[in-house]
Motif scaffolding. Structure first.
Motif, PDB file in Angstrom:
ATOM      1  N   GLU A  52      20.612  23.988  39.743  1.00 30.93           N
ATOM      2  CA  GLU A  52      20.293  22.506  40.609  1.00 30.93           C
ATOM      3  C   GLU A  52      21.302  22.246  41.177  1.00 30.93           C
ATOM      4  O   GLU A  52      22.745  23.107  41.248  1.00 30.93           O
ATOM      5  N   PRO A  67      20.743  16.143  42.194  1.00 34.44           N
ATOM      6  CA  PRO A  67      19.317  16.107  41.811  1.00 34.44           C
ATOM      7  C   PRO A  67      18.465  15.841  42.461  1.00 34.44           C
ATOM      8  O   PRO A  67      18.050  15.248  43.430  1.00 34.44           O
ATOM      9  N   THR A  77      15.810  18.773  35.709  1.00 32.60           N
ATOM     10  CA  THR A  77      17.025  17.964  36.497  1.00 32.60           C
ATOM     11  C   THR A  77      16.676  17.326  38.029  1.00 32.60           C
ATOM     12  O   THR A  77      17.395  16.936  38.556  1.00 32.60           O
ATOM     13  N   TYR A  78      15.543  16.556  37.610  1.00 35.78           N
ATOM     14  CA  TYR A  78      15.245  14.674  38.234  1.00 35.78           C
ATOM     15  C   TYR A  78      16.187  14.111  38.808  1.00 35.78           C
ATOM     16  O   TYR A  78      15.940  13.733  39.765  1.00 35.78           O
ATOM     17  N   GLY A 112      20.817  16.794  37.661  1.00 36.50           N
ATOM     18  CA  GLY A 112      20.914  17.859  37.972  1.00 36.50           C
ATOM     19  C   GLY A 112      20.925  18.492  37.233  1.00 36.50           C
ATOM     20  O   GLY A 112      20.002  19.371  35.939  1.00 36.50           O
ATOM     21  N   TYR A 132      21.509   9.076  39.949  1.00 37.67           N
ATOM     22  CA  TYR A 132      21.443   8.886  41.060  1.00 37.67           C
ATOM     23  C   TYR A 132      20.394   8.283  41.259  1.00 37.67           C
ATOM     24  O   TYR A 132      19.372   8.078  41.408  1.00 37.67           O
ATOM     25  N   HIS A 180      16.462   7.452  40.405  1.00 37.79           N
ATOM     26  CA  HIS A 180      16.227   9.239  39.790  1.00 37.79           C
ATOM     27  C   HIS A 180      15.820   8.420  37.826  1.00 37.79           C
ATOM     28  O   HIS A 180      15.178   8.877  37.662  1.00 37.79           O
ATOM     29  N   TYR A 218      16.048  14.109  47.572  1.00 38.38           N
ATOM     30  CA  TYR A 218      17.300  14.075  47.177  1.00 38.38           C
ATOM     31  C   TYR A 218      17.554  13.261  48.458  1.00 38.38           C
ATOM     32  O   TYR A 218      19.130  12.810  48.005  1.00 38.38           O
TER      33      TYR A 218
END
Length: 630
Positions: free
Chosen positions: A403, A406, A419-420, A423, A613, A621, A630
């Motif tokens: 990724e 993220p 990876t939300y 990352g 993030y 997130h 993102y």
């Protein structure tokens, strides 16, 4: 009578130290042919050459004029031809390698110095001085390489005056010597080897008991010893860096020439700089020693790209009367260009002649035909390399997602939800790998775009590592304050969010973690920055005034991809290039895990560099599962 004898002896010693000669001594000329820092780069390389002003007839598939061609240069097959031709035409030639022959490419990773030794023996150097990277695999690893070097008929003297192996060292028994003495026309020429002490101890892996003595004190000691033995022409073969060589020359009595390495310094003409090469000084650079006599200082860049050629004239007292020369870059007389996105083409004879004429107008450039036997030797290693690249070096315990930002959804084997929040899995691991293989570093920073693929569970090969990290980047360390580190993280985010740069600038790290708010104003997106040096202790708030050593790749270290603050530090010279290719660094890390019976797997969440993030839309997130992007 005793007093007279003492005075006579003192006079003889003084005369020897002053280079006093008898009536049989005479002036001579020698020619030094030298390279340094080839770092297991035994094949040729290429550079892009601007031909837009040459009026070539060649066009691309689209009918556009060709503005750039690839020029193949360097490598040991062309170097063999060059050394042979120039030595045959030279007066009293001396062939020198000034250290760091090994580590840097797969040729060393796979062949442990055998490939390097074979191409070096093919040239047959008269002296080889140890560099710091010769100790990257400890004294035992160096012994393995030197055993290969000794298998040839050359029996090249290995010089390291300031290296003192411990009693049980693998190199303790006759592997190295402080100097060698050559004779030309009845005159003695002494060559003394000096390795860079602190850097070797702190950045490589010599055995604990092996000592590295002060460079200047050791050099003076052996200069004096050679003078007492009637040798008044003294060449230091150093792996000590160009600036250090200049300082050392001025501090020493009796030194005449310094052939150096370690700093990968390119010396040459303005014409070479005009082609786009980073020329850093004159070849040769002339200074004076502690006696006020001339000292000629040279170095020959890196990676077997260029050979130094220095003619030195000594008077009968061993003082340099003159030194002059031009380094030589061997070039293959065939040039390709991009015909379309998928194919390249070769220039026809008429266009080729125009390019040859333009290149040969640069004093350092020479068209060279590769030696067939050397080319065949390298091809044999290449064939083995292709097979060995498929060797399994470790195991991957689980799919490791790729990724950039993220939530971007770049991975091809993982769901975007994986990876939300934090990352990339693999980019964090790459950063940790660089930290673990760089013992001088406190933290590591890696740009997301420098990591190219997901890593699937299963066997892991060397080829996989080079697919993951396909660029010719090297690992670099920079000394930076905590505030500079925070600023460089802000730089990286700003490159995408403010400057419409690549999303590949997103920063991943090891030994460093932080919160990111992409919706905040420029310069205010990074918070809660914490450091855990070498991931060996506890996490603590970064000290903005403290200095940390950061390892990264040389692409972003030089300020590319938006990493402007890295570039400021880099341009100021506050960096050390390890000359280890970053893919090889990752290979070494995987091998370290395998030796410890461990597999490649996702890091603990507390080691992920992005701890929280918030996207550019303000969506958190960490607490919301429906952030749009993102």
């Amino acid at each position: 009578m005793k007093t007279f004898s003492k005075l006579l002896l003192a006079g003889l010693v003084s005369a020897a130290l002053m280079g006093c000669n008898d009536d049989n001594d005479k002036a001579i000329n020698v020619t030094l042919l030298h390279i340094n820092d080839h770092h297991s780069h035994i094949s040729s390389d290429d550079f892009d050459y601007d031909v837009s002003s040459l009026g070539l007839s060649a066009t691309t598939e689209a009918g556009d004029p060709v503005t750039e061609v690839a020029v193949n240069y360097g490598g040991f097959a062309m170097m063999k031809t060059l050394f042979d031709d120039l030595a045959a035409a030279a007066e009293n030639p001396i062939k020198i390698h000034a250290g760091d022959a090994i580590t840097g490419t797969l040729y060393y990773t796979l062949f442990a110095g055998e490939a390097d030794a074979d191409v070096m023996n093919d040239i047959c150097f008269d002296a080889f001085a140890l560099g710091n990277h010769e100790f990257d695999d400890g004294d035992a690893g160096l012994a393995t390489f030197l055993d290969y070097l000794a298998e040839g008929s050359c029996q090249t003297p290995v010089l390291a005056a300031n290296v003192v192996p411990h009693e049980d060292s693998a190199i303790a028994d006759g592997y190295i010597q402080p100097y060698t003495v050559l004779q030309f026309e009845g005159e003695k020429v002494g060559l003394i080897g000096i390795d860079i002490a602190d850097k070797t101890k702190n950045s490589s892996q010599p055995d604990d008991g092996t000592e590295f003595l002060d460079e200047i004190e050791t050099a003076q000691s052996y200069i004096d010893e050679l003078k007492l033995d009637g040798v008044n022409k003294i060449i230091l073969v150093t792996h000590y860096q160009y600036a250090n060589d200049l300082s050392m020359a001025q501090a020493l009595a009796g030194v005449d020439v310094i052939v150096g390495g370690d700093s990968h310094t390119l010396l040459g003409s303005d014409a070479l700089a005009d082609v786009g090469f980073n020329v850093q000084g004159d070849y040769p650079t002339i200074t004076t020693n502690a006696d006020g006599e001339p000292v000629c200082v040279v170095q020959a860049w890196e990676y077997a790209h260029l050979m130094g050629q220095l003619q030195v004239s000594f008077d009968k007292k061993g003082v340099v009367e003159s030194c002059a020369g031009t380094p030589v870059m061997p070039i293959e007389q065939s040039f390709s260009y991009e015909y379309n996105e998928d194919d390249s083409a070769v220039l026809d004879a008429a266009d080729e002649a125009l390019v040859v004429a333009a290149l040969e107008a640069v004093p350092e450039m020479r068209m060279v035909v590769a030696n067939e036997n050397t080319a065949a030797m390298i091809a044999a290693f290449d064939e083995q390399k292709e097979s060995l690249e498929q060797s399994v070096i470790g195991q991957v315990a689980e799919d490791l997602c790729l990724e950039r930002f993220p939530g971007q959804g770049r991975s091809t084997i993982c769901d975007a939800s994986e990876t939300y929040a934090m990352g990339s899995d693999i980019s964090n691991i790459v950063a940790k790998a660089f930290l673990m293989v760089t013992p001088t570093a406190d933290i590591a920073i890696q740009n997301g775009g420098g990591v190219r693929v997901d890593v699937a569970a299963g066997d892991y090969t060397i080829a996989d590592a080079y697919t993951l990290l396909p660029f010719s980047n090297t690992l670099v360390t920079l000394d930076m304050t905590g505030q500079q580190i925070i600023t460089v993280l802000e730089d990286a985010l700003s490159n995408t969010l403010d400057d419409a740069g690549s999303s590949g600038s997103y920063p991943y790290a090891s030994g460093l973690r932080y919160d990111v708010d992409a919706s905040a104003a420029e310069g205010s997106r990074i918070s809660n920055v914490e450091v855990n040096s070498r991931v060996a202790g506890d996490w603590a708030a970064i000290d903005t005034s403290a200095t940390y050593t950061v390892v990264t790749n040389d692409f972003i270290a030089s300020g590319r991809d938006g990493y402007d603050t890295f570039g400021v530090v880099y341009d100021a010279g506050d960096f050390v290039d390890t000359y280890t290719e970053y893919a090889q660094g990752f290979v070494s890390y995987v091998e370290m895990l395998t030796e410890a019976n461990e597999s490649l797997m996702a890091l603990p969440t507390d080691e992920y560099s992005t701890q929280r993030y918030i996207g550019s839309d303000g969506c958190d997130h960490s607490s919301q599962s429906d952030c749009a992007g993102y």
